[in-house]
Design an enzyme around this catalytic site. Structure first.
Site, short mmCIF file in Angstrom:
data_model
loop_
_atom_site.label_atom_id
_atom_site.label_comp_id
_atom_site.label_asym_id
_atom_site.label_seq_id
_atom_site.Cartn_x
_atom_site.Cartn_y
_atom_site.Cartn_z
N LYS A 119 33.84 2.28 -22.27
CA LYS A 119 34.47 1.79 -23.49
C LYS A 119 35.66 2.64 -23.89
O LYS A 119 36.66 2.12 -24.39
CB LYS A 119 33.46 1.74 -24.64
CG LYS A 119 32.47 0.61 -24.49
CD LYS A 119 31.83 0.30 -25.82
CE LYS A 119 30.94 -0.92 -25.72
NZ LYS A 119 30.28 -1.25 -26.97
N LYS A 210 30.58 -15.09 -16.07
CA LYS A 210 29.69 -15.60 -17.10
C LYS A 210 30.45 -15.94 -18.37
O LYS A 210 31.52 -15.40 -18.63
CB LYS A 210 28.53 -14.64 -17.36
CG LYS A 210 28.89 -13.35 -18.02
CD LYS A 210 27.61 -12.58 -18.35
CE LYS A 210 27.99 -11.43 -19.26
NZ LYS A 210 27.05 -10.37 -19.39
N LYS A 213 32.78 -14.00 -24.68
CA LYS A 213 33.71 -14.08 -25.79
C LYS A 213 35.10 -13.55 -25.41
O LYS A 213 36.10 -13.91 -26.01
CB LYS A 213 33.13 -13.26 -26.94
CG LYS A 213 33.76 -13.48 -28.25
CD LYS A 213 32.94 -12.83 -29.35
CE LYS A 213 32.99 -11.32 -29.29
NZ LYS A 213 32.45 -10.70 -30.49
#
Ligand code: TRP
Length: 344
Positions: A119, A210, A213
Site C-alpha cells: 500500500k 475479478k 471497484k
C-alpha cells in the site's frame, strides 16, 4: 459456560457490487447464522481503520450507515443475541490498548508487513500516515480485547493474524499472566471457516480479472446501487468471444463462463445445472438477455429490501451491543493497565 468468540471486521464501503455481495457479504452472514449457536459472533464495523489512507471525511458517516444497512438488507439478523454488531470507535478501549501495544511492538515488525509495503509503495512518502504503518496493532486489539480465538482471514491478512498471536504471547510472557487469549493459527482458521472461496465474479468488460471497484470506467461492474436498467445494459455489453457456442471454459471463454456463474449465483442454482441447461447454445444474446433480466430483478429486489430496513431497530441493536462490547473490552483493558502499571 461462555461461548468461544469469533470476531471479524467489516470495512465501511457503500460502493458494494455484486462481486462483494456474493463473495463477502453473503458468506459472512451465513457464517454468522451458522456459528451463532455455538459461538459468540462479533461483527465490528472498522471505522477507525477508515483513514489509514486519505478519504472524504464528510462521507464517512453516510458510508457507515449505508454499509450497515446493506448488511441488514443482505440478511444480517438483528434479533440474535449471539450475533453482535458494533462500531469500533464506540468502544474507546480499542484506541487505548493500541497505544499501549504500540509501545511493545517493534518498528521492524511493522515494516515487514507486506500489505504495508504494497500500500505504501503506491503513495508519496508524505501521504503515508503513521496509522497505515501501525494498523496491524489496532487490528490486533480488535481481536484481543474480546478474547476472540477465531478470525476469518483472507490471505492478505494472515501476516496480521500472526502478529496478533506474537504480541499476545509476548505480553502474556512478559507480565507472566494470561492477559490475552491467543488467537488460533492461520491453518486452524482455515480449517474452522473453510478455505473454499466459492465463485468469484469477474469484471464484465475484462473477464480475466475479478470484479473490483478499482476498474475505472465502472462499465464492467454491477453496483448494488446501480439503476437496474443501466445494470442490465452493462450485462448486454459484456465482453464474450467468437467461439459461437455457450460452454463453461474459464480459459478459452472467460466472458461466457462469468455470465454462467452470475446466472448460477442469482438464481441460487448449482453451477453444473446452469451449465447443463445452456451448454451448446449458439446465441450469446439469449444468455446475456437472461442474465440481464436476472440482474435487473435482483437489484429491484435489493432496493426493496433496503427500503424495508428498520433503521430504528438497527440503531437500537448497535447501541445495545456496543454497551456489551464496552463491558468486555474494558475488563481486558483494565487487566492490561494493571499489568503495565497504569492502574493499581
Ligand atoms: N483488516 C481487515 C480488512 O482489511 C478488517 C479488519 C479490521 C479486521 N479489524 C479486524 C478483520 C479484526 C478481522 C479482525 O478487511
Amino acid at each position: 459456560m461462555t461461548k468461544p468468540v469469533i470476531l471479524t471486521g467489516l470495512r465501511a464501503n457503500n460502493d458494494l457490487h455484486i462481486g462483494n455481495y456474493f463473495g463477502a457479504l453473503l458468506p459472512l452472514i451465513d457464517m454468522a447464522k451458522n456459528k451463532a449457536e455455538d459461538y459468540q459472533v462479533n461483527l465490528m464495523l472498522a471505522d477507525l481503520h477508515s483513514f489509514t489512507t486519505p478519504i472524504n471525511h464528510a462521507e464517512l458517516q453516510p458510508q457507515i450507515q449505508a454499509t450497515l444497512r446493506n448488511y441488514v438488507a443482505a440478511g444480517l439478523p438483528l434479533d440474535n443475541p449471539s450475533v453482535r454488531i458494533f462500531r469500533q470507535s464506540y468502544v474507546p478501549a480499542h484506541s487505548e490498548l493500541t497505544w499501549i501495544l504500540d509501545c511493545f511492538t517493534g518498528m521492524g515488525e511493522m515494516n515487514r508487513m507486506t500489505q504495508f509495503k504494497d500500500k505504501s509503495a503506491k503513495l508519496h512518502e508524505d501521504r503515508i500516515n503513521v496509522g497505515l504503518f501501525n494498523y496491524p496493532v489496532l487490528m490486533a486489539c480488535d481481536v484481543l480485547l474480546y478474547g476472540a480465538e477465531y478470525v476469518p482471514v483472507g490471505d492478505d491478512q494472515s501476516q496480521h493474524l500472526e502478529f496478533m498471536r506474537d504480541i499476545a504471547d509476548r505480553m502474556n510472557s512478559q507480565f507472566n499472566q494470561e492477559l490475552f487469549v491467543i488467537p488460533r493459527a492461520v491453518k486452524e482458521q482455515h480449517e474452522f471457516f473453510g478455505k473454499d472461496q466459492g465463485l468469484r465474479i469477474k469484471d464484465l468488460q475484462d473477464p480475466t480479472k475479478k470484479m473490483s471497484k478499482s476498474d475505472e470506467s465502472g462499465k464492467g461492474i454491477v453496483f448494488l446501487g446501480d439503476n437496474p436498467d443501466e445494470a442490465a445494459k452493462k450485462v448486454m455489453g459484456a465482453t464474450t468471444d467468437s467461439v459461437g457456442a455457450v460452454r463453461y471454459d474459464l480459459e478459452k471463454q472467460p466472458g461466457i463462463s462469468n455470465l454462467l456463474q452470475i446466472h448460477a449465483l442469482l438464481s441460487n442454482e448449482p453451477l453444473p445445472k446452469v451449465i447443463e441447461h445452456h451448454e451448446g447454445q449458439e446465441r450469446y444474446g439469449d444468455l446475456k438477455q437472461e442474465v440481464a433480466d436476472q440482474v435487473k430483478e435482483f437489484l429491484n429486489d435489493f432496493k426493496e429490501r433496503l427500503a424495508n430496513v428498520d433503521d430504528a431497530q438497527l440503531m437500537a441493536k448497535l447501541e445495545a451491543d456496543e454497551k456489551q462490547m464496552n463491558g468486555v473490552a474494558n475488563a481486558t483493558l483494565l487487566k492490561v493497565q494493571k499489568a503495565v502499571g497504569l492502574r493499581a
